[in-house]
Motif scaffolding. Structure first.
Motif, PDB file in Angstrom:
ATOM      1  N   SER A 379      15.846 -13.793 121.921  1.00 17.64           N
ATOM      2  CA  SER A 379      14.756 -14.592 122.684  1.00 17.64           C
ATOM      3  C   SER A 379      13.165 -14.106 122.622  1.00 17.64           C
ATOM      4  CB  SER A 379      15.140 -14.809 124.085  1.00 17.64           C
ATOM      5  OG  SER A 379      14.302 -15.734 124.724  1.00 17.64           O
ATOM      6  N   PRO A 380      12.420 -15.150 122.433  1.00 17.05           N
ATOM      7  CA  PRO A 380      11.216 -14.326 122.498  1.00 17.05           C
ATOM      8  C   PRO A 380      10.655 -14.144 123.867  1.00 17.05           C
ATOM      9  CG  PRO A 380      11.000 -16.931 122.333  1.00 17.05           C
ATOM     10  CD  PRO A 380      12.751 -16.568 122.180  1.00 17.05           C
ATOM     11  N   ASP A 381       9.517 -13.740 124.425  1.00 18.60           N
ATOM     12  CA  ASP A 381       9.069 -13.327 125.586  1.00 18.60           C
ATOM     13  C   ASP A 381       9.230 -14.436 126.756  1.00 18.60           C
ATOM     14  OD1 ASP A 381       8.457 -11.560 127.616  1.00 18.60           O
ATOM     15  OD2 ASP A 381       6.215 -11.965 127.306  1.00 18.60           O
ATOM     16  N   GLU A 382      10.357 -15.316 126.739  1.00 13.97           N
ATOM     17  CA  GLU A 382      10.452 -16.140 127.415  1.00 13.97           C
ATOM     18  C   GLU A 382      11.585 -16.367 128.505  1.00 13.97           C
ATOM     19  OE1 GLU A 382       7.691 -17.770 127.454  1.00 13.97           O
ATOM     20  OE2 GLU A 382       6.776 -17.486 125.822  1.00 13.97           O
ATOM     21  N   LEU A 383      12.339 -15.448 128.363  1.00 16.36           N
ATOM     22  CA  LEU A 383      13.675 -15.626 129.191  1.00 16.36           C
ATOM     23  C   LEU A 383      13.349 -15.774 130.484  1.00 16.36           C
ATOM     24  CD1 LEU A 383      16.259 -12.667 127.995  1.00 16.36           C
ATOM     25  CD2 LEU A 383      16.344 -15.308 127.558  1.00 16.36           C
ATOM     26  N   SER A 384      12.227 -15.290 131.180  1.00 15.76           N
ATOM     27  CA  SER A 384      12.062 -15.558 132.658  1.00 15.76           C
ATOM     28  C   SER A 384      11.589 -16.813 132.950  1.00 15.76           C
ATOM     29  CB  SER A 384      11.056 -14.461 133.222  1.00 15.76           C
ATOM     30  OG  SER A 384      11.542 -13.240 133.226  1.00 15.76           O
ATOM     31  N   SER A 385      10.692 -17.533 131.861  1.00 12.58           N
ATOM     32  CA  SER A 385      10.211 -18.640 131.982  1.00 12.58           C
ATOM     33  C   SER A 385      11.499 -19.594 131.660  1.00 12.58           C
ATOM     34  CB  SER A 385       9.284 -19.111 130.931  1.00 12.58           C
ATOM     35  OG  SER A 385       8.832 -20.424 130.859  1.00 12.58           O
ATOM     36  N   ASN A 386      12.426 -19.468 131.014  1.00 12.19           N
ATOM     37  CA  ASN A 386      13.506 -20.260 130.906  1.00 12.19           C
ATOM     38  C   ASN A 386      14.678 -20.105 131.779  1.00 12.19           C
ATOM     39  OD1 ASN A 386      12.792 -21.780 128.652  1.00 12.19           O
ATOM     40  ND2 ASN A 386      13.362 -20.314 127.102  1.00 12.19           N
ATOM     41  N   ARG A 387      14.341 -19.362 133.071  1.00 10.38           N
ATOM     42  CA  ARG A 387      15.019 -19.309 134.244  1.00 10.38           C
ATOM     43  C   ARG A 387      16.273 -18.525 133.638  1.00 10.38           C
ATOM     44  NH1 ARG A 387      11.031 -21.771 135.299  1.00 10.38           N
ATOM     45  NH2 ARG A 387      10.949 -23.704 136.380  1.00 10.38           N
ATOM     46  N   LEU A 388      16.062 -17.487 132.573  1.00  9.94           N
ATOM     47  CA  LEU A 388      17.252 -16.593 132.602  1.00  9.94           C
ATOM     48  C   LEU A 388      16.753 -15.017 132.690  1.00  9.94           C
ATOM     49  CD1 LEU A 388      18.505 -18.523 129.411  1.00  9.94           C
ATOM     50  CD2 LEU A 388      19.576 -18.264 131.339  1.00  9.94           C
ATOM     51  N   GLY A 389      15.796 -14.827 133.475  1.00 11.60           N
ATOM     52  CA  GLY A 389      15.006 -13.921 133.666  1.00 11.60           C
ATOM     53  C   GLY A 389      16.245 -12.580 133.994  1.00 11.60           C
ATOM     54  N   ALA A 390      17.322 -13.065 134.671  1.00  8.56           N
ATOM     55  CA  ALA A 390      18.256 -11.877 135.238  1.00  8.56           C
ATOM     56  C   ALA A 390      19.140 -11.560 134.173  1.00  8.56           C
ATOM     57  CB  ALA A 390      19.436 -12.725 136.243  1.00  8.56           C
ATOM     58  N   LEU A 391      18.789 -11.685 132.700  1.00 13.22           N
ATOM     59  CA  LEU A 391      19.515 -11.072 131.605  1.00 13.22           C
ATOM     60  C   LEU A 391      18.646 -10.158 130.964  1.00 13.22           C
ATOM     61  CD1 LEU A 391      21.154 -14.508 130.154  1.00 13.22           C
ATOM     62  CD2 LEU A 391      22.146 -12.965 132.215  1.00 13.22           C
ATOM     63  N   ARG A 392      17.444 -10.084 131.357  1.00 14.17           N
ATOM     64  CA  ARG A 392      16.709  -9.413 130.520  1.00 14.17           C
ATOM     65  C   ARG A 392      16.791  -7.907 130.271  1.00 14.17           C
ATOM     66  NH1 ARG A 392      10.521 -10.414 131.726  1.00 14.17           N
ATOM     67  NH2 ARG A 392      10.319  -9.278 129.901  1.00 14.17           N
ATOM     68  N   ASP A 393      17.700  -7.479 131.489  1.00 10.05           N
ATOM     69  CA  ASP A 393      17.984  -5.889 131.393  1.00 10.05           C
ATOM     70  C   ASP A 393      19.232  -5.368 130.661  1.00 10.05           C
ATOM     71  OD1 ASP A 393      15.288  -5.302 132.139  1.00 10.05           O
ATOM     72  OD2 ASP A 393      15.892  -5.207 133.910  1.00 10.05           O
ATOM     73  N   GLU A 394      19.909  -6.582 130.140  1.00 12.24           N
ATOM     74  CA  GLU A 394      21.271  -6.408 129.850  1.00 12.24           C
ATOM     75  C   GLU A 394      21.169  -5.926 128.126  1.00 12.24           C
ATOM     76  OE1 GLU A 394      24.008  -6.802 131.156  1.00 12.24           O
ATOM     77  OE2 GLU A 394      23.344  -8.179 133.040  1.00 12.24           O
ATOM     78  N   SER A 395      22.233  -5.005 127.957  1.00 13.03           N
ATOM     79  CA  SER A 395      22.112  -4.420 126.595  1.00 13.03           C
ATOM     80  C   SER A 395      22.487  -5.202 125.397  1.00 13.03           C
ATOM     81  CB  SER A 395      23.251  -3.252 126.583  1.00 13.03           C
ATOM     82  OG  SER A 395      24.459  -3.713 126.670  1.00 13.03           O
ATOM     83  N   TRP A 396      22.932  -6.503 125.768  1.00  8.60           N
ATOM     84  CA  TRP A 396      23.185  -7.570 124.676  1.00  8.60           C
ATOM     85  C   TRP A 396      22.026  -8.463 124.518  1.00  8.60           C
ATOM     86  CZ3 TRP A 396      23.667 -11.942 127.702  1.00  8.60           C
ATOM     87  CH2 TRP A 396      24.158 -11.664 128.886  1.00  8.60           C
ATOM     88  N   VAL A 397      20.809  -8.279 125.198  1.00 10.09           N
ATOM     89  CA  VAL A 397      19.672  -9.295 124.899  1.00 10.09           C
ATOM     90  C   VAL A 397      18.546  -8.307 124.340  1.00 10.09           C
ATOM     91  CG1 VAL A 397      17.791 -10.428 126.380  1.00 10.09           C
ATOM     92  CG2 VAL A 397      20.520 -10.249 127.153  1.00 10.09           C
ATOM     93  N   SER A 398      17.918  -9.067 123.498  1.00 12.85           N
ATOM     94  CA  SER A 398      16.713  -8.535 122.830  1.00 12.85           C
ATOM     95  C   SER A 398      15.673  -9.437 122.554  1.00 12.85           C
ATOM     96  CB  SER A 398      17.325  -8.223 121.210  1.00 12.85           C
ATOM     97  OG  SER A 398      18.075  -7.414 121.104  1.00 12.85           O
TER      98      SER A 398
END
Length: 681
Positions: A379-398
């Protein structure tokens, strides 16, 4: 080893020159005559000698890294397809996919005569041939693709062969820096610095050695520069040493690149008809275009071909001999096509009726797939904006802010049999059009349908700044390809979004573009959701009259679902007609079943839309996309309401009024259709 590398380089370069220029006498067993030369040579020469050099050394060094480690070369320049063909003819891998191009003089003659229109393969890089794992058609993607293919595969070192002109593309330029965001991705780029793009001097080529090393260092890479001018033993040794040392460093976790400095078109003609060719942009394409009619050029070509000493490489039948035979035997022990593996089975389908909040529902699906293994979110730097901010620190997210790089990572990742998704804004997704079309073509050529789908989850609708953040062009462009692998999913609410995403992640062989709102609070009955998932659409009983309709409203997307849900009572009251509402999940169901796997048959059109009703399609995207799918198949009054570019910034409510995507607009459109229907009866 050095003799083998030199023989392999000379043989593949020689074969490439033959493919570009000769119709006969491919082994130069007699003096070159006019009728041996092609009337109109076509193809690209300038990149050949350096690309062959890098490829030959890579395949020979692959066996020296020790057990559990592999070097996988990837050619970045599509124009280097002639290198692939020449090398694949030498190894016999070409004959494995096209038996008519046997590894003998007859096969070489047939291949040269057919080039550049090689049977089903063309003249550009191809996935069925060595080093062809990266999709072509979109210059600059090989470095990002290689990172995705190497990611989380211990022992694999990808070796993208990248041109200096290619380094000027945004995708390659961003890929160097973006590598900092990845762990466990071993990539050793060989940057082919021959000094020129197709038309002029390259920016990288104008740098000194010190500047190249400093450029790499500033981006977090160690650079080694190796000069090659005459294919001498010392040059072979220097390059081999740099390659092997760098490969070990990369396998151990370092970021290292090798810069191969050479002259554009080296080993070829220095000048043609008094015009300088060597070391200029003129070397990019076939330099001796008039050799059939020009005796001086023909003599020049004969000397050029003889300089590779083909008699030391091939016997009278074109079979490899001496050091070349030894090199091919050694190279055959390593894989030069990126190894893949079948997709692992994903988790069981998600249970409908879960969380109503976008972040919880979609995040839950992504976590379930991550637990199943071999899964990545880019994902680009928009996970939080896309309501998925809770995933940002997961090892399988870039996350990096470069959509084209993310697409390359995802493409490389799934090419190794893993599942993944790119989550972004629909407004930014048109940047990916060329890359996705290239991916579609690549998959088609690869004749491989069992690998995981390329998935995109795109949001944007619900943004208040709709002028800058409204652009459904990607879906429109992909539907225009009429590629049956394309699926455009437009779920009507969050539960359907979660279920559609889950199904997409479990699918194979497709490009799934899922467009969904992150703000929607609409929660529709789920009684038809299974049918929508299975067939792509369903009649919504809670908004429909039981009788055969006079007006059928086709809903494609969450905002249309909200607008139609609010408007149906008004339409029913004002128009005094029977109304049916059909929810579409997969937009391609509206297409011709001869082109689209889920396209509605004529009988299904009557079943879902009614036998004689007018049809109003309300879509998130461009009306042109829907009109293109319908292609005049509905012999009844039809209208489409969808996205049009607004004249300037405005609120979402104002935009809805502008587009007719509100109760008043739907009433006007429905009224016109019903009037036309009555007039036609």
């Amino acid at each position: 080893m050095l003799n083998r590398a030199d023989a392999l380089w000379r043989a593949a370069t020689y074969a490439a020159v033959v493919l570009l220029h000769l119709d006969d006498n491919q082994l130069l067993t007699e003096p070159l005559q006019a009728d041996h030369v092609k009337p109109r040579p076509a193809g690209h020469w300038g990149t050949v000698p350096g690309t062959v050099w890098a490829l030959a050394h890579t395949v020979l060094a692959a066996g020296e890294l020790g057990p559990g480690r592999e070097l996988v070369p990837v050619i970045g320049a599509g124009h280097a397809g002639v290198v692939q063909l020449a090398y694949a003819w030498l190894t016999g891998e070409l004959a494995a996919v096209r038996p008519q191009y046997s590894r003998d003089v007859a096969g070489l003659r047939r291949l040269a005569r057919n080039f550049p229109d090689v049977d089903g393969l063309g003249a550009e890089t191809h996935p069925l041939l060595p080093a062809g794992a990266a999709p072509g058609g979109c210059l600059g993607g090989a470095l990002a693709f290689s990172h995705g293919m190497a990611l989380d595969v211990p022992g694999r070192v990808m070796v993208p062969i990248v041109g200096d002109g290619e380094c000027e593309t945004p995708t390659t330029a961003a890929s160097w820096l973006a590598a900092r965001a990845l762990q466990g991705s071993a990539v050793l780029p060989i940057v082919h610095v021959n000094g020129f793009r197709m038309g002029d001097r390259s920016l990288l080529g104008a740098m000194s050695d010190a500047e190249l090393v400093a450029y790499a260092a500033g981006l977090g890479w160690r650079g080694r520069v190796v000069h090659v001018a005459a294919a001498s033993a010392d040059e072979h040794q220097a390059f081999r040493d740099a390659l092997v040392v760098s490969a070990h460093e990369v396998a151990d976790g370092s970021r290292t690149a090798v810069f191969l400095r050479c002259v554009k078109g080296w080993s070829g003609p220095e000048a043609v008809d008094g015009r300088q060719v060597l070391g200029t942009a003129a070397a990019h394409k076939t330099p001796l275009e008039g050799a059939r009619r020009n005796e001086a050029q023909r003599s020049q070509m004969e000397r050029w071909l003889a300089s590779y000493q083909p008699a030391e490489l091939f016997d009278h039948d074109g079979q490899p001999i001496g050091a070349l035979a030894e090199a091919l035997e050694s190279a055959a022990r390593c894989s030069v096509v990126g190894p893949g593996r079948p997709a692992r089975e994903g988790p069981k389908p998600v249970v409908l009726g879960g969380a109503a909040h976008f972040g919880e529902a979609v995040g839950g699906v992504l976590r379930r797939h991550a637990r199943a293994g071999d899964f990545r979110v880019f994902s680009p730097d928009e996970l939080s904006s896309n309501r998925l901010g809770a995933l940002r620190d997961e090892s399988w997210v870039s996350e990096v802010l470069a959509e084209e790089v993310l697409l390359g990572w995802l493409s490389g990742w799934i090419s190794s049999g893993r599942r993944g998704v790119l989550v972004s804004y629909e407004a930014f997704a048109p940047l990916l059009t060329a890359g996705i079309v290239g991916h579609l073509k690549h998959r088609r050529l690869a004749e491989e349908k069992a690998f995981p789908s390329l998935n995109l989850l795109l949001t944007s609708y619900g943004w208040h700044n709709v002028f800058t953040h409204g652009d459904p062009s990607l879906a429109t462009a992909l539907l225009a390809t009429e590629d049956p692998a394309v699926t455009v999913l437009v779920p009507a609410d969050t539960q359907r979004t979660a279920a559609a995403l889950d199904a997409a992640l479990n699918s194979t062989g497709r490009v799934n573009v899922l467009v969904a709102g992150k703000h929607t609070e609409l929660r529709l009955p789920l009684e038809t959701a299974e049918e929508e998932l299975a067939r792509g659409l369903a009649i919504w009983p809670h908004l429909s009259d039981e009788e055969d309709p006079d007006l059928t409203i086709v809903v494609a997307g969450d905002l249309p679902a909200e607008a139609v849900t609010a408007a149906v009572p008004v339409l029913s009251d004002r128009l005094s007609c029977r109304i049916r509402v059909v929810g579409v999940l997969d937009l391609t169901v509206l297409g011709d079943p001869g082109r689209w796997p889920k396209g509605l048959t004529d009988a299904e059109v009557d079943h879902y839309l009614g036998e004689r009703s007018a049809v109003l399609v309300v879509t998130l995207g461009h009306p042109a996309a829907v009109w293109g799918l319908l292609a005049g198949r509905l012999r009844r009054p039809v209208d489409v309401i969808g996205w049009r570019e607004p004249p300037g910034p405005m609120s979402q409510d104002a935009l809805a009024r502008e587009l007719g995507l509100d109760t008043a607009g739907l009433l006007r459109a429905a009224g016109r259709l019903v009037t036309r229907l009555e007039a036609a009866r």
